[in-house]
Scaffold this motif. Structure first.
Motif, PDB file in Angstrom:
ATOM      1  N   MET A  72      17.747 -14.519  19.618  1.00  0.00           N
ATOM      2  CA  MET A  72      19.043 -13.892  19.643  1.00  0.00           C
ATOM      3  C   MET A  72      18.851 -12.271  19.939  1.00  0.00           C
ATOM      4  SD  MET A  72      20.464 -15.913  16.544  1.00  0.00           S
ATOM      5  CE  MET A  72      22.374 -15.246  16.490  1.00  0.00           C
ATOM      6  N   VAL A  97      26.894 -18.529  13.027  1.00  0.00           N
ATOM      7  CA  VAL A  97      27.524 -17.727  14.093  1.00  0.00           C
ATOM      8  C   VAL A  97      28.078 -19.022  15.068  1.00  0.00           C
ATOM      9  CG1 VAL A  97      26.187 -15.817  14.127  1.00  0.00           C
ATOM     10  CG2 VAL A  97      25.329 -17.544  15.566  1.00  0.00           C
ATOM     11  N   THR A  98      29.131 -18.447  15.821  1.00  0.00           N
ATOM     12  CA  THR A  98      29.678 -19.297  16.970  1.00  0.00           C
ATOM     13  C   THR A  98      28.894 -19.129  17.995  1.00  0.00           C
ATOM     14  OG1 THR A  98      31.933 -19.057  16.027  1.00  0.00           O
ATOM     15  CG2 THR A  98      31.859 -19.893  18.174  1.00  0.00           C
ATOM     16  N   PRO A  99      28.347 -20.253  18.552  1.00  0.00           N
ATOM     17  CA  PRO A  99      27.401 -20.048  19.832  1.00  0.00           C
ATOM     18  C   PRO A  99      28.154 -19.314  21.030  1.00  0.00           C
ATOM     19  CG  PRO A  99      27.042 -22.171  18.977  1.00  0.00           C
ATOM     20  CD  PRO A  99      28.401 -21.570  18.344  1.00  0.00           C
ATOM     21  N   GLY A 100      27.344 -18.637  21.828  1.00  0.00           N
ATOM     22  CA  GLY A 100      27.844 -18.048  23.081  1.00  0.00           C
ATOM     23  C   GLY A 100      26.973 -18.555  24.118  1.00  0.00           C
ATOM     24  N   TRP A 155      27.157 -14.637  20.919  1.00  0.00           N
ATOM     25  CA  TRP A 155      27.581 -15.331  20.011  1.00  0.00           C
ATOM     26  C   TRP A 155      28.663 -14.304  19.134  1.00  0.00           C
ATOM     27  CZ3 TRP A 155      22.829 -12.763  20.061  1.00  0.00           C
ATOM     28  CH2 TRP A 155      22.702 -11.860  19.068  1.00  0.00           C
ATOM     29  N   GLN A 156      29.393 -15.146  18.316  1.00  0.00           N
ATOM     30  CA  GLN A 156      30.318 -14.388  17.477  1.00  0.00           C
ATOM     31  C   GLN A 156      29.916 -14.482  16.214  1.00  0.00           C
ATOM     32  OE1 GLN A 156      34.277 -15.863  18.661  1.00  0.00           O
ATOM     33  NE2 GLN A 156      33.982 -15.304  20.641  1.00  0.00           N
ATOM     34  N   CYS A 172      19.641 -16.240  23.478  1.00  0.00           N
ATOM     35  CA  CYS A 172      21.162 -16.462  23.099  1.00  0.00           C
ATOM     36  C   CYS A 172      21.983 -14.947  23.094  1.00  0.00           C
ATOM     37  CB  CYS A 172      21.184 -16.957  21.826  1.00  0.00           C
ATOM     38  SG  CYS A 172      20.442 -18.584  21.628  1.00  0.00           S
ATOM     39  N   LEU A 219      22.474 -22.629  15.527  1.00  0.00           N
ATOM     40  CA  LEU A 219      23.476 -21.528  15.372  1.00  0.00           C
ATOM     41  C   LEU A 219      24.675 -21.726  14.563  1.00  0.00           C
ATOM     42  CD1 LEU A 219      23.342 -20.509  19.210  1.00  0.00           C
ATOM     43  CD2 LEU A 219      22.231 -19.247  17.434  1.00  0.00           C
ATOM     44  N   ARG A 220      25.166 -22.656  14.748  1.00  0.00           N
ATOM     45  CA  ARG A 220      26.314 -23.124  13.929  1.00  0.00           C
ATOM     46  C   ARG A 220      26.266 -23.304  12.511  1.00  0.00           C
ATOM     47  NH1 ARG A 220      27.276 -26.131  18.073  1.00  0.00           N
ATOM     48  NH2 ARG A 220      26.721 -27.940  16.841  1.00  0.00           N
TER      49      ARG A 220
END
Length: 163
Positions: free
Chosen positions: A30, A78-81, A109-110, A106, A72-73
């Motif tokens: 990330m 975090v919300t994956p991007g 992400w949000q 990655c 990630l989730r």
């Protein structure tokens, strides 16, 4: 009426194959816009006390990409991007357990990463070439030194040729 089922004899085990197969894992590289990547220190298990990039084992019924999304989730919150395959790294735990980690870059992400304390004791954002001062997993340290030569913040992509 009773049916009888014939059972085949187990095939012989070939010499050298009794070793446990490495577990497949997904590793999240990330990287933020300031070129710093997230590193975590493991709280328990075969990597306790050591730093690495976040990674998780791939379950039998999922792909490496699915496991990355789950990491990630469900574990970094975090919300994956967008993500892209980066490289494959062989990692060995302190108990000899072996992993083949598919690393993914990655981005986008949000949310702000958080982590469960039962998995990770600490986390830090660091320029990858400077993270080698952490107590990193040795295979990850070697990979970072090769991928970020001379202290650069930009990864050198693996080049695979058919020669």
């Amino acid at each position: 009426m009773t049916r009888s089922v014939a059972r085949a004899a187990s095939p012989p085990v070939a010499w050298g194959t009794e070793m446990e197969t490495p577990q497949l894992a997904s590793l999240a590289f990330m990287m933020r816009s300031d070129r710093k990547a997230l590193f975590v220190r493991h709280a328990a298990g075969p990597f306790a006390g050591r730093w690495s990039l976040p990674f998780i084992g791939v379950a039998d019924a999922e792909t490496a990409e699915d496991a990355l999304g789950r990491l990630l989730r469900d574990y970094l919150y975090v919300t994956p991007g967008a993500f892209e395959f980066l490289d494959t790294i062989a990692i060995t735990g302190s108990d000899g357990e072996r992993f083949i980690a598919n690393g993914f870059t990655c981005t986008l992400w949000q949310g702000d990463p958080k982590f469960p304390e039962k998995l990770y004791e600490d986390a830090i954002w660091a320029v990858p070439s400077q993270a080698i001062t952490l107590d990193l997993l040795p295979e990850l340290q070697a990979w970072l030194e090769q991928t970020f030569p001379g202290g650069t913040a930009h990864p050198r992509m693996a080049r695979y040729t058919a020669s």
